[in-house]
Each structure stands twice: as C-alpha cells, then as structure tokens.
Design a protein around this motif. Sequence first.
Motif, short mmCIF file in Angstrom:
data_model
loop_
_atom_site.label_atom_id
_atom_site.label_comp_id
_atom_site.label_asym_id
_atom_site.label_seq_id
_atom_site.Cartn_x
_atom_site.Cartn_y
_atom_site.Cartn_z
N PRO A 6 0.81 -1.22 0.00
CA PRO A 6 0.00 0.00 0.00
C PRO A 6 0.84 1.27 0.00
CG PRO A 6 -0.86 -1.57 1.59
CD PRO A 6 0.44 -2.12 1.08
N THR A 7 2.08 1.21 0.50
CA THR A 7 2.93 2.39 0.56
C THR A 7 3.72 2.58 -0.72
OG1 THR A 7 4.66 1.07 1.60
CG2 THR A 7 3.19 2.29 3.06
N SER A 8 3.31 1.91 -1.80
CA SER A 8 4.08 1.95 -3.04
C SER A 8 4.06 3.33 -3.66
CB SER A 8 3.50 0.94 -4.03
OG SER A 8 2.34 1.47 -4.63
N PRO A 9 5.06 3.63 -4.51
CA PRO A 9 5.11 4.92 -5.19
C PRO A 9 4.26 4.97 -6.45
CG PRO A 9 7.06 3.66 -5.72
CD PRO A 9 6.27 2.83 -4.75
N LEU A 10 3.40 3.98 -6.67
CA LEU A 10 2.58 3.98 -7.87
C LEU A 10 1.63 5.17 -7.89
CD1 LEU A 10 1.48 0.24 -8.24
CD2 LEU A 10 3.32 1.41 -9.43
N ARG A 11 1.56 5.82 -9.04
CA ARG A 11 0.56 6.87 -9.22
C ARG A 11 -0.84 6.28 -9.22
NH1 ARG A 11 2.60 10.86 -14.11
NH2 ARG A 11 3.54 12.45 -12.76
N ARG A 12 -0.94 5.11 -9.85
CA ARG A 12 -2.25 4.46 -9.97
C ARG A 12 -2.03 2.96 -9.91
NH1 ARG A 12 -5.59 6.18 -15.11
NH2 ARG A 12 -5.21 8.18 -14.08
N ALA A 13 -2.77 2.28 -9.05
CA ALA A 13 -2.64 0.83 -8.94
C ALA A 13 -3.37 0.16 -10.10
CB ALA A 13 -3.21 0.35 -7.62
N PRO A 14 -2.78 -0.90 -10.65
CA PRO A 14 -3.46 -1.61 -11.75
C PRO A 14 -4.72 -2.30 -11.25
CG PRO A 14 -1.54 -2.84 -11.03
CD PRO A 14 -1.51 -1.53 -10.30
N VAL A 15 -5.76 -2.23 -12.04
CA VAL A 15 -7.03 -2.86 -11.67
C VAL A 15 -7.28 -4.08 -12.54
CG1 VAL A 15 -9.53 -2.54 -11.50
CG2 VAL A 15 -7.99 -0.66 -10.89
N GLN A 16 -7.12 -3.93 -13.83
CA GLN A 16 -7.37 -5.03 -14.74
C GLN A 16 -6.10 -5.88 -14.91
OE1 GLN A 16 -8.73 -3.09 -18.30
NE2 GLN A 16 -10.83 -2.90 -17.53
N ARG A 17 -6.30 -7.11 -15.32
CA ARG A 17 -5.18 -8.03 -15.50
C ARG A 17 -4.19 -7.49 -16.54
NH1 ARG A 17 -5.60 -14.41 -17.34
NH2 ARG A 17 -3.36 -14.76 -17.55
N ARG A 18 -4.71 -6.93 -17.61
CA ARG A 18 -3.84 -6.39 -18.66
C ARG A 18 -2.95 -5.28 -18.12
NH1 ARG A 18 -5.97 -3.54 -24.27
NH2 ARG A 18 -3.92 -2.98 -25.09
N SER A 19 -3.52 -4.43 -17.28
CA SER A 19 -2.76 -3.34 -16.68
C SER A 19 -1.69 -3.88 -15.73
CB SER A 19 -3.71 -2.38 -15.95
OG SER A 19 -3.01 -1.30 -15.39
N ALA A 20 -2.03 -4.91 -14.96
CA ALA A 20 -1.06 -5.52 -14.03
C ALA A 20 0.09 -6.16 -14.80
CB ALA A 20 -1.76 -6.56 -13.16
N GLU A 21 -0.23 -6.82 -15.92
CA GLU A 21 0.81 -7.43 -16.74
C GLU A 21 1.73 -6.37 -17.34
OE1 GLU A 21 -1.50 -9.69 -19.48
OE2 GLU A 21 -1.68 -11.43 -18.13
N ARG A 22 1.15 -5.23 -17.71
CA ARG A 22 1.96 -4.13 -18.25
C ARG A 22 2.90 -3.59 -17.18
NH1 ARG A 22 -0.85 0.08 -22.24
NH2 ARG A 22 -0.84 -1.85 -23.43
N LEU A 23 2.40 -3.44 -15.96
CA LEU A 23 3.24 -2.98 -14.86
C LEU A 23 4.39 -3.96 -14.61
CD1 LEU A 23 3.96 -1.13 -12.49
CD2 LEU A 23 2.23 -2.35 -11.13
#
Length: 204
Positions: A6-23
Amino acid sequence: MSGVPPTSPLRRAPVQRRSAERLTRILDACAHLLDEVGYDGLSTRAVAQRAEVPIGSVYRFFGNKRQMADALAQRNLERFAERVTGKLGETGGDWRTALDAVLDEYLAMKRTAPGFSLVDFGNQIPVGGRSAAPNHRVADRLTDLLAGHLGRRPDDDLRRVFLIAVETADTLVQLAFRVAPEGDPKIIDETRGLLRAYLGRVLD
C-alpha cells in the motif's frame, strides 16, 4: 505478479489483468536496464522501449525513474517474503534452520534477481546511498513472518533483535559481494556464525 504494498510509489494501482501485466513488464525492464546501464543511465523512455509499451503507460504508474526504482525495491521485498514463507514450512520450529532459509534466500536474490545489486530492498539508490528505512521494513516483515513460526510474540524487543540482525547481515553481505562477485564464501560463513551467536542469546 507480486503485489505492490500500500505504501508503493505507484501513481495508480493496476485494476485489470492487462494493466497488471503491463506494470510487471515495466518493472522487469527497469530491473534489466539497471544491470546494463546503471541508475544514471536509466530513463523512463528506455524502460518503455524495453517493455514494449507506450511511454504514457510508464507515466501512468510512475512520475520518474526514482519511483520506478522504489517500486522495484518493494517488489523485491514482497518476493523475498514470499520465498521465505515458502521455505519456513520446511524448517519446523527451529530458528537456526529458519535463519539459514532467510539468509540463503537473500543471497540467492543477490546473485540472480535482475537489478537487485543496485536497488536491493531500497537502500542503494542513489548508488552508495544508505537509508535506514528499508532495513526497518525488512526487519518488521521478518518479525511478522517468524514470530508465530518460532512461538514468540512480535513485540518491540523481538523487532529490535531482528533489526540488529538485519543491519548486521546487510553490512556483512555487502562486504562479501564487494570482495567477490558471487559473495565471498568465508565472509558469508562468518556472517552466518555471527548471526547464530547473537540470536542464540535471545531465541534459545
């Protein structure tokens, strides 16, 4: 993919699987480029090219390369915790066997995880920089993982003991890898013995 805390520096957490794979691809590319060009040579554009994603995808998650390195360090900690947890099931309740599992997993990541030699769990960037925060995070995570396994309460005393052990191991393992690319085995053996002697006063 390992979750980012939760303390990550991500601007936006991935929600969809495709977005998580891109991250995942972005962080993998960041790790490999750190090994190849170092932190000074790292750029968000180079990461985007290596990950084969639009530059906008990188900026969706990270404002700059420092935030990428921080996220990679936190992913390293999550993966380390997962690997240690997996090993603990094989150790019984013996703290010495648990210690060996923790140290061996750390050494394995030092030797094999891309980018780890620079970002570690967050205390290497800028190169040579030493922040106290990452070792506190590692010590807290190990206390939470090991306390129940060892039949101990995760109180302040145990957290202090593990913090001292983590700080000691960090310093000596850094020395071992300065002396030899794969970690000088004699220094690693001395580190293991020193940690056993210190922790034995508290855990026996």
